[in-house]
Design a protein around this motif. Structure first.
Motif, PDB file in Angstrom:
ATOM      1  N   SER A 250       0.758  -0.848   0.138  1.00  0.00           N
ATOM      2  CA  SER A 250       0.074  -0.091   0.319  1.00  0.00           C
ATOM      3  C   SER A 250       0.678   0.910  -0.100  1.00  0.00           C
ATOM      4  CB  SER A 250      -0.983   0.511   0.835  1.00  0.00           C
ATOM      5  OG  SER A 250      -0.438   0.428   2.138  1.00  0.00           O
ATOM      6  N   VAL A 251       2.298   0.845  -0.537  1.00  0.00           N
ATOM      7  CA  VAL A 251       3.041   2.316   0.128  1.00  0.00           C
ATOM      8  C   VAL A 251       3.356   3.271  -1.752  1.00  0.00           C
ATOM      9  CG1 VAL A 251       5.354   2.961   0.780  1.00  0.00           C
ATOM     10  CG2 VAL A 251       4.506   0.811   1.658  1.00  0.00           C
ATOM     11  N   THR A 252       3.143   4.095  -1.657  1.00  0.00           N
ATOM     12  CA  THR A 252       3.628   4.894  -2.087  1.00  0.00           C
ATOM     13  C   THR A 252       4.335   6.112  -1.902  1.00  0.00           C
ATOM     14  OG1 THR A 252       1.100   4.755  -3.790  1.00  0.00           O
ATOM     15  CG2 THR A 252       2.473   6.513  -3.745  1.00  0.00           C
ATOM     16  N   ALA A 253       5.831   5.630  -2.614  1.00  0.00           N
ATOM     17  CA  ALA A 253       6.646   6.413  -2.244  1.00  0.00           C
ATOM     18  C   ALA A 253       6.574   7.790  -3.236  1.00  0.00           C
ATOM     19  CB  ALA A 253       8.516   6.015  -2.493  1.00  0.00           C
ATOM     20  N   ILE A 254       6.797   9.217  -2.917  1.00  0.00           N
ATOM     21  CA  ILE A 254       7.291  10.133  -4.336  1.00  0.00           C
ATOM     22  C   ILE A 254       8.158  11.002  -3.696  1.00  0.00           C
ATOM     23  CG2 ILE A 254       5.895  12.897  -4.576  1.00  0.00           C
ATOM     24  CD1 ILE A 254       3.508  11.358  -3.224  1.00  0.00           C
ATOM     25  N   PHE A 255       8.536  11.162  -4.797  1.00  0.00           N
ATOM     26  CA  PHE A 255      10.426  11.458  -5.310  1.00  0.00           C
ATOM     27  C   PHE A 255      10.028  13.201  -5.403  1.00  0.00           C
ATOM     28  CE2 PHE A 255      10.845   7.091  -5.476  1.00  0.00           C
ATOM     29  CZ  PHE A 255      11.922   6.768  -4.435  1.00  0.00           C
ATOM     30  N   ASN A 256      10.896  14.209  -4.879  1.00  0.00           N
ATOM     31  CA  ASN A 256      11.365  15.442  -5.618  1.00  0.00           C
ATOM     32  C   ASN A 256      10.071  16.499  -5.174  1.00  0.00           C
ATOM     33  OD1 ASN A 256      14.393  14.979  -7.008  1.00  0.00           O
ATOM     34  ND2 ASN A 256      12.752  13.796  -8.542  1.00  0.00           N
ATOM     35  N   ASP A 272       6.495  12.153  -9.188  1.00  0.00           N
ATOM     36  CA  ASP A 272       7.521  11.146 -10.146  1.00  0.00           C
ATOM     37  C   ASP A 272       7.294  10.175  -8.687  1.00  0.00           C
ATOM     38  OD1 ASP A 272       9.005  12.107 -11.831  1.00  0.00           O
ATOM     39  OD2 ASP A 272      10.091  13.289 -10.439  1.00  0.00           O
ATOM     40  N   ARG A 273       6.433   9.367  -9.073  1.00  0.00           N
ATOM     41  CA  ARG A 273       5.733   8.326  -7.977  1.00  0.00           C
ATOM     42  C   ARG A 273       6.383   6.895  -7.912  1.00  0.00           C
ATOM     43  NH1 ARG A 273       0.111   9.025  -6.546  1.00  0.00           N
ATOM     44  NH2 ARG A 273      -0.194  11.771  -5.856  1.00  0.00           N
ATOM     45  N   PRO A 297      13.644   3.708  -8.960  1.00  0.00           N
ATOM     46  CA  PRO A 297      13.480   5.558  -9.194  1.00  0.00           C
ATOM     47  C   PRO A 297      14.057   5.182 -10.665  1.00  0.00           C
ATOM     48  CG  PRO A 297      15.070   5.170  -7.372  1.00  0.00           C
ATOM     49  CD  PRO A 297      14.285   3.633  -7.622  1.00  0.00           C
ATOM     50  N   PRO A 298      13.671   5.469 -11.284  1.00  0.00           N
ATOM     51  CA  PRO A 298      14.214   5.894 -13.017  1.00  0.00           C
ATOM     52  C   PRO A 298      15.310   7.547 -12.882  1.00  0.00           C
ATOM     53  CG  PRO A 298      11.838   6.838 -13.363  1.00  0.00           C
ATOM     54  CD  PRO A 298      11.860   6.176 -11.769  1.00  0.00           C
ATOM     55  N   ALA A 299      15.526   7.104 -14.218  1.00  0.00           N
ATOM     56  CA  ALA A 299      16.953   8.675 -14.529  1.00  0.00           C
ATOM     57  C   ALA A 299      15.902   9.677 -14.160  1.00  0.00           C
ATOM     58  CB  ALA A 299      17.737   7.874 -14.923  1.00  0.00           C
ATOM     59  N   GLY A 300      15.637  10.020 -14.398  1.00  0.00           N
ATOM     60  CA  GLY A 300      14.451  10.963 -14.663  1.00  0.00           C
ATOM     61  C   GLY A 300      14.287  11.009 -13.030  1.00  0.00           C
TER      62      GLY A 300
END
Length: 501
Positions: A250-256, A272-273, A297-300
């Motif tokens: 159930s975890v969503t990690a949000i970058f940036n 960026d999830r 996480p992708p390079a972007g």
């Protein structure tokens, strides 16, 4: 031949549509606002930071008769249901025993983006599917499937997560703030210039579409890009089937999730999830959990796999990077040596009323504070190596903060971070020390630099932390200091008070 197939498919779709009771079909569902308990009173300036419960679960019984069907000429069928709330800040969904036919897709579509599409391959073996949140008080649940497979669609038990706390209200205001207090430092401000690795490794975690915590992306001794996220155990990430919290999927990690400018919200995106994870390690004594995201996480994303320090030597100064109240990324600084303390904190409203004893680093802030929602964020040495994760504390912005506590001056703490070296030595609740995952090469190192060939900055004596075993302190207060003073006992009693969000 093609004409005959198209004709048969069209006839099947028409017959299926006629078989549905049109009078019972509904294009909209009104979702009542869940009851939210009033906050309890705490002493002035006291703000325990376990978790921020930003949403509430609302039962959402669904059947195929509840939506509105359409049948495009391509032989597909589309089921739609508008979900309308009074004032939700976001909407998420959780399905149990969902049956999606092959070649079908499910999406939750909001005014500013969507979650999905998801297919049957995204479900758990028992038909479980978590649909991450979309912002706003309205959304449309849409399912596209072959018209010939209408009878195979089943919803099972469904709950809607109704956002009661905004994660960021996107209003233009000073210091790029949303719901957090006004004493925080945006990471784009000059105070964040010396901490790019810690900033790029810090992520916002949304757990079960209801709970806000933080985490940090860590390197391992193989430097193989395994997406390991460290966070706090009291954030409630659990193995599947464990009812004491939420499953890791159930975890969503949000970058940036941060502004590109110091004094305003600019360039902010929450796209960026990465959804879904596996729980690898959890330990109550160090209040530490480790998860592995379902994909790297992708390079972007420009994410950094941060270094860490499990030597137990602490730090003479350093930083905490976090998302207070789920807001845009902030940074706090300390310039007094960390001290080892054993403290008792509440584990918050998520998993009951029990207290939790934690072997922690004690930190008092020189600039900035933390808030509910900052839990699980990292404590960083000057070499930008993580030494602990936030458990709780008493820092606060004062009367203008999220909780409306205190008055006048900022309360600088103390705050308490579960110590990484404690987790290194303990097997934890799942029977395997965290060292196995951070040091899969079996090298025995206690300090590691970030991934990507960039060495950590030099220490005060000019040496570098290059992944070799630690042989000395970098200025931290490594002694075991207990709360033996009257003030310490008083603070300990206050920390044992329970706060529910």
């Amino acid at each position: 031949m093609r004409f005959t197939q198209a004709f048969l498919i069209s006839c099947c779709a028409a017959l299926c549509a006629l078989a549905l009771p049109l009078t019972a079909a509904a294009a909209e569902r009104q979702i009542p606002r869940p009851t939210v308990e009033d906050a309890q009173a705490l002493p002035d300036g006291m703000a325990i930071q376990p978790v921020l419960q930003s949403g509430r679960a609302v039962d959402l019984p669904l059947s195929v008769q509840d939506g509105e069907w359409s049948f495009p000429a391509d032989g597909s069928a589309i089921w739609r249901l508008a979900l309308n709330t009074a004032d939700a800040t976001y909407i998420g969904l959780h399905f149990e025993a969902l049956s999606l036919p092959a070649e079908s897709q499910l999406a939750l579509i909001g005014a500013h983006g969507q979650s999905g599409p998801f297919s049957a391959a995204d479900q758990g073996a028992d038909g479980t599917l978590w649909v991450p949140l979309v912002h706003g008080k309205e959304a449309v649940l849409e399912i596209t499937l072959p018209a010939a497979a209408l009878s195979e669609l089943r919803f099972g038990d469904t709950t809607l997560q109704y956002g009661v706390v905004a994660l960021d209200d996107r209003r233009p205001q000073t210091k790029a703030e949303g719901d957090a207090g006004n004493c925080h430092n945006n990471v784009a401000c000059p105070v964040g210039d010396d901490w790019p690795l810690a900033i790029d490794a810090t992520v916002l975690l949304i757990i079960g579409n209801q709970v806000v915590c933080n985490g940090a992306l860590l390197n391992n001794t193989r430097s193989d890009g395994s997406p390991l996220i460290i966070t706090a155990d009291h954030c409630g990430i659990r193995s599947d089937g464990d009812g004491d919290g939420f499953p890791a999927d159930s975890v969503t990690a949000i970058f940036n999730f941060q502004s590109t400018q110091c004094d305003r919200s600019a360039g902010v995106s929450d796209e960026d999830r990465i959804n879904g994870a596996t729980l690898l390690y959890r330990d109550t004594r160090s209040d530490t959990s480790l998860i592995r995201l379902d994909r790297a996480p992708p390079a972007g994303f420009n994410a950094r796999y941060a270094g860490w320090d499990a030597s137990g030597n602490g730090a003479g100064r350093g930083s905490g990077v976090h998302h207070p109240a789920g807001d845009l990324k902030k940074i706090s600084l300390f310039d007094e040596p960390t001290q080892k303390e054993t403290v008792t904190i509440t584990d918050g409203a998520l998993i009951g009323s029990r207290n939790q004893t934690v072997d922690a680093w004690r930190v008092t802030w020189a600039d900035g504070v933390t808030e509910p929602g900052s839990s699980g964020s990292g404590l960083w040495t000057p070499q930008q190596q993580l030494i602990g994760v936030l458990s709780g504390g008493s820092s606060a912005c004062g009367s203008s903060g999220l909780l409306g506590l205190g008055s006048g001056d900022v309360n600088p703490g103390p705050d308490f971070y579960g110590r990484l070296e404690v987790a290194f030595a303990r097997s934890g609740e799942l029977g395997t020390p965290i060292q196995r995952f951070l040091d899969p090469a079996g090298s025995g190192v206690l300090r590691l630099s970030p991934r990507g060939g960039v060495s950590a900055p030099p220490t005060a004596d000019g040496s570098e932390s290059d992944g070799s075993p630690d042989t000395g302190s970098d200025g931290g207060g490594g002694g075991a200091v207990g709360w033996t003073t009257a003030l310490g006992l008083l603070l300990g009693a206050l920390l044992r008070r329970r706060w529910q969000y």
